[in-house]
Design an enzyme around this catalytic site. Structure first.
Site, mmCIF file in Angstrom:
data_model
loop_
_atom_site.group_PDB
_atom_site.id
_atom_site.type_symbol
_atom_site.label_atom_id
_atom_site.label_comp_id
_atom_site.label_asym_id
_atom_site.label_seq_id
_atom_site.Cartn_x
_atom_site.Cartn_y
_atom_site.Cartn_z
ATOM 1 N N CYS A 52 47.605 17.340 -36.579
ATOM 2 C CA CYS A 52 47.761 16.074 -37.927
ATOM 3 C C CYS A 52 46.265 16.333 -38.157
ATOM 4 O O CYS A 52 44.996 16.762 -37.338
ATOM 5 C CB CYS A 52 47.544 14.674 -36.772
ATOM 6 S SG CYS A 52 48.926 14.315 -35.861
ATOM 7 N N ALA A 53 46.030 15.825 -39.527
ATOM 8 C CA ALA A 53 44.934 16.125 -40.099
ATOM 9 C C ALA A 53 43.935 14.625 -39.779
ATOM 10 O O ALA A 53 42.634 15.226 -39.952
ATOM 11 C CB ALA A 53 45.209 16.308 -42.185
#
Length: 140
Positions: A52-53
């Site tokens: 996930c960013a």
């Protein structure tokens, strides 16, 4: 208790009541604001979702009746809302229910596949993969 399909139907109805994606984004963010906060101890590397960013944590516990209860948090408002959507679908389900649910179909039904950036879609897929992995481990 409702099934995952029932919960998906309710979510789809809620999304359908909203006009455009700006309203839907606000709704998803509002869902995230309703999440119970994680304890500081739950924000650890074991609970961190990689891929996930944003910073994302998912905590999993098994209930006495064998269901999996999930809690989650993120440092990004929209991602926190996506966690809330996933928790509505997956939390308090058996590992078999989780394994038998098609998350891709749900994402398409809710219109998220068209509304999310590639980066957010990849993060959502990473969260679903983590939930499914925890369910597989619980079933073993």
């Amino acid at each position: 208790m409702t099934t995952i399909a029932d919960e998906l139907n309710e979510l789809a109805d809620e999304f359908d009541l909203l006009g455009d994606w700006e309203e839907r984004y606000r709704y998803v963010i509002d869902l995230g604001r309703e999440l119970e906060p994680l304890a500081e101890g739950e924000r650890n590397d074991a609970n961190k979702v990689h891929g996930c960013a944003s910073q994302v944590w998912l905590s999993t516990r098994r209930t006495p009746d064998g269901r999996l209860a999930f809690r989650g948090d993120s440092d990004a408002h929209i991602v926190k809302g996506l966690i809330a959507v996933l928790l509505r679908l997956y939390s308090n389900r058996t590992p078999a229910e989780i394994a038998g649910f098609d998350a891709r179909e749900a994402v398409q039904r809710l219109g998220l596949s068209e509304a999310l950036s590639t980066q957010r879609s990849n993060g959502l897929a990473a969260m679903v993969a983590r939930i499914r992995r925890d369910a597989e481990r619980a079933a073993a």
